[in-house]
Scaffold this motif. Sequence first.
Motif, PDB file in Angstrom:
ATOM      1  N   GLY A   1       0.574  -0.929  -0.674  1.00  0.00           N
ATOM      2  CA  GLY A   1      -0.215  -0.237   0.001  1.00  0.00           C
ATOM      3  C   GLY A   1       1.077   1.397  -0.115  1.00  0.00           C
ATOM      4  N   ILE A   2      -0.194   1.858   0.062  1.00  0.00           N
ATOM      5  CA  ILE A   2       0.815   3.733   0.006  1.00  0.00           C
ATOM      6  C   ILE A   2      -0.182   4.986   1.491  1.00  0.00           C
ATOM      7  CG2 ILE A   2      -0.321   5.108  -1.616  1.00  0.00           C
ATOM      8  CD1 ILE A   2       2.015   6.016  -2.584  1.00  0.00           C
ATOM      9  N   GLU A   3       0.792   5.232   1.791  1.00  0.00           N
ATOM     10  CA  GLU A   3       0.725   6.358   2.611  1.00  0.00           C
ATOM     11  C   GLU A   3       0.611   7.995   2.273  1.00  0.00           C
ATOM     12  OE1 GLU A   3       1.281   3.954   6.705  1.00  0.00           O
ATOM     13  OE2 GLU A   3       3.319   5.217   5.672  1.00  0.00           O
ATOM     14  N   LEU A   4      -0.078   8.226   2.102  1.00  0.00           N
ATOM     15  CA  LEU A   4      -0.077   9.675   1.814  1.00  0.00           C
ATOM     16  C   LEU A   4      -0.150  10.839   2.690  1.00  0.00           C
ATOM     17  CD1 LEU A   4      -2.526   9.397  -1.837  1.00  0.00           C
ATOM     18  CD2 LEU A   4       0.526   9.133  -1.448  1.00  0.00           C
ATOM     19  N   PHE A   5       0.969  12.088   3.204  1.00  0.00           N
ATOM     20  CA  PHE A   5       1.014  12.804   4.423  1.00  0.00           C
ATOM     21  C   PHE A   5       0.234  13.978   3.912  1.00  0.00           C
ATOM     22  CE2 PHE A   5       5.059  10.366   4.143  1.00  0.00           C
ATOM     23  CZ  PHE A   5       4.764   9.178   4.613  1.00  0.00           C
TER      24      PHE A   5
ATOM     25  N   ASN B   1       3.070  13.130  15.958  1.00  0.00           N
ATOM     26  CA  ASN B   1       3.020  11.733  16.316  1.00  0.00           C
ATOM     27  C   ASN B   1       2.062  10.766  15.246  1.00  0.00           C
ATOM     28  OD1 ASN B   1       0.543  12.558  17.348  1.00  0.00           O
ATOM     29  ND2 ASN B   1       1.088  12.725  18.992  1.00  0.00           N
ATOM     30  N   HIS B   2       1.581  11.741  14.718  1.00  0.00           N
ATOM     31  CA  HIS B   2       0.166  10.927  13.774  1.00  0.00           C
ATOM     32  C   HIS B   2       0.938  10.261  12.339  1.00  0.00           C
ATOM     33  CE1 HIS B   2      -2.834   9.864  11.011  1.00  0.00           C
ATOM     34  NE2 HIS B   2      -4.027  10.101  11.963  1.00  0.00           N
ATOM     35  N   PRO B   3       1.010   8.492  12.066  1.00  0.00           N
ATOM     36  CA  PRO B   3       1.535   7.823  11.120  1.00  0.00           C
ATOM     37  C   PRO B   3       1.618   8.807   9.954  1.00  0.00           C
ATOM     38  CG  PRO B   3      -0.786   6.799  12.272  1.00  0.00           C
ATOM     39  CD  PRO B   3      -0.241   8.099  12.805  1.00  0.00           C
ATOM     40  N   LEU B   4       0.509   9.647  10.012  1.00  0.00           N
ATOM     41  CA  LEU B   4       0.189  10.182   8.043  1.00  0.00           C
ATOM     42  C   LEU B   4       0.425  12.220   8.549  1.00  0.00           C
ATOM     43  CD1 LEU B   4      -3.065   8.582   6.820  1.00  0.00           C
ATOM     44  CD2 LEU B   4      -0.868   7.636   6.260  1.00  0.00           C
ATOM     45  N   SER B   5       0.834  11.814   8.969  1.00  0.00           N
ATOM     46  CA  SER B   5       1.917  13.730   9.334  1.00  0.00           C
ATOM     47  C   SER B   5       3.122  13.655   8.547  1.00  0.00           C
ATOM     48  CB  SER B   5       2.245  13.767  11.028  1.00  0.00           C
ATOM     49  OG  SER B   5       3.206  14.929  11.139  1.00  0.00           O
TER      50      SER B   5
ATOM     51  N   GLU C   1      16.847  18.401   2.777  1.00  0.00           N
ATOM     52  CA  GLU C   1      15.849  19.249   1.634  1.00  0.00           C
ATOM     53  C   GLU C   1      15.175  19.188   1.261  1.00  0.00           C
ATOM     54  OE1 GLU C   1      18.978  15.705   0.699  1.00  0.00           O
ATOM     55  OE2 GLU C   1      18.561  17.632   2.117  1.00  0.00           O
ATOM     56  N   LEU C   2      14.322  17.554   1.559  1.00  0.00           N
ATOM     57  CA  LEU C   2      13.528  16.749   1.429  1.00  0.00           C
ATOM     58  C   LEU C   2      11.927  17.278   1.735  1.00  0.00           C
ATOM     59  CD1 LEU C   2      14.575  13.989  -0.416  1.00  0.00           C
ATOM     60  CD2 LEU C   2      14.735  16.197  -1.676  1.00  0.00           C
ATOM     61  N   VAL C   3      10.823  17.231   1.676  1.00  0.00           N
ATOM     62  CA  VAL C   3       9.260  16.805   2.177  1.00  0.00           C
ATOM     63  C   VAL C   3       8.973  15.799   1.785  1.00  0.00           C
ATOM     64  CG1 VAL C   3       7.336  18.509   2.607  1.00  0.00           C
ATOM     65  CG2 VAL C   3       9.440  19.782   2.489  1.00  0.00           C
ATOM     66  N   PRO C   4       8.323  14.611   2.423  1.00  0.00           N
ATOM     67  CA  PRO C   4       8.340  13.894   1.668  1.00  0.00           C
ATOM     68  C   PRO C   4       6.313  13.741   2.392  1.00  0.00           C
ATOM     69  CG  PRO C   4       8.406  13.397   4.339  1.00  0.00           C
ATOM     70  CD  PRO C   4       8.676  15.153   4.386  1.00  0.00           C
TER      71      PRO C   4
ATOM     72  N   ALA D   1       8.152  -0.771   2.827  1.00  0.00           N
ATOM     73  CA  ALA D   1       9.279  -0.205   1.934  1.00  0.00           C
ATOM     74  C   ALA D   1       9.915   1.320   2.852  1.00  0.00           C
ATOM     75  CB  ALA D   1       9.639  -0.421   0.552  1.00  0.00           C
ATOM     76  N   ALA D   2      11.142   1.304   3.184  1.00  0.00           N
ATOM     77  CA  ALA D   2      11.593   2.755   3.574  1.00  0.00           C
ATOM     78  C   ALA D   2      11.715   3.260   2.088  1.00  0.00           C
ATOM     79  CB  ALA D   2      12.677   2.716   4.261  1.00  0.00           C
ATOM     80  N   ARG D   3      10.516   3.262   1.557  1.00  0.00           N
ATOM     81  CA  ARG D   3      11.025   4.656   0.614  1.00  0.00           C
ATOM     82  C   ARG D   3       9.443   5.597   0.188  1.00  0.00           C
ATOM     83  NH1 ARG D   3      12.611   3.690  -5.433  1.00  0.00           N
ATOM     84  NH2 ARG D   3      11.266   3.996  -6.374  1.00  0.00           N
ATOM     85  N   TYR D   4      10.404   6.743   0.423  1.00  0.00           N
ATOM     86  CA  TYR D   4       9.540   8.677   0.153  1.00  0.00           C
ATOM     87  C   TYR D   4       9.141   9.013  -1.125  1.00  0.00           C
ATOM     88  CZ  TYR D   4       9.841   7.109   5.449  1.00  0.00           C
ATOM     89  OH  TYR D   4       9.967   6.332   6.224  1.00  0.00           O
ATOM     90  N   LEU D   5       8.452   9.310  -1.100  1.00  0.00           N
ATOM     91  CA  LEU D   5       7.478  10.333  -1.967  1.00  0.00           C
ATOM     92  C   LEU D   5       7.972  11.431  -1.784  1.00  0.00           C
ATOM     93  CD1 LEU D   5       6.814  10.015  -4.769  1.00  0.00           C
ATOM     94  CD2 LEU D   5       4.933  10.518  -4.294  1.00  0.00           C
TER      95      LEU D   5
END
Length: 168
Positions: free
Chosen positions: A81-85, A91-95, A106-109, A116-120
Amino acid sequence: MSAHPIVAAAQALDDDFKFFSGKPPEAHHVAELEGELGRPLHPEHRALVEACGAAAILAKDEVWPPPEAYEVRPYWQMIRGIELFGPLPPNHPLSVLGARARVPSELVPVGKLVGAARYLCATADGGIVWWSRDGVEPTAGFEAEVLAFLAQLAIDKDRVKREGIQRG
């Protein structure tokens, strides 16, 4: 159905998926988040945030079981799946703010793959990249990347149902 393409695509998935989303945040919450980030949200990410705050799309455990500790599977079977922040407390998992501590400064997730530890991530120059410990990979953009991922996730879920989980 939502007018936002990502929300509509998530809602169109079959009953083998769970879709979680919030309500659109008030404008001052988005402004506060941008103030804490020190820059505006990426426009495509902002449109999703304004539509639903944050979201998660995940295959149901009974259809696609999560990996157990130390389990070995093909990489594609780990991604369920995917989480979209969005503008939620750190402390919220989608923050966005909570996830920011896990990527280079320098990145904003804006999203993360479940499994996976793979972030957009949004870059300072307005781009969208995939980031992992292996480095940065350019993308076609936030919306295009999430929509392509959801399409592939549906294909992979059907494959899991056909072939089962391949444990090593």
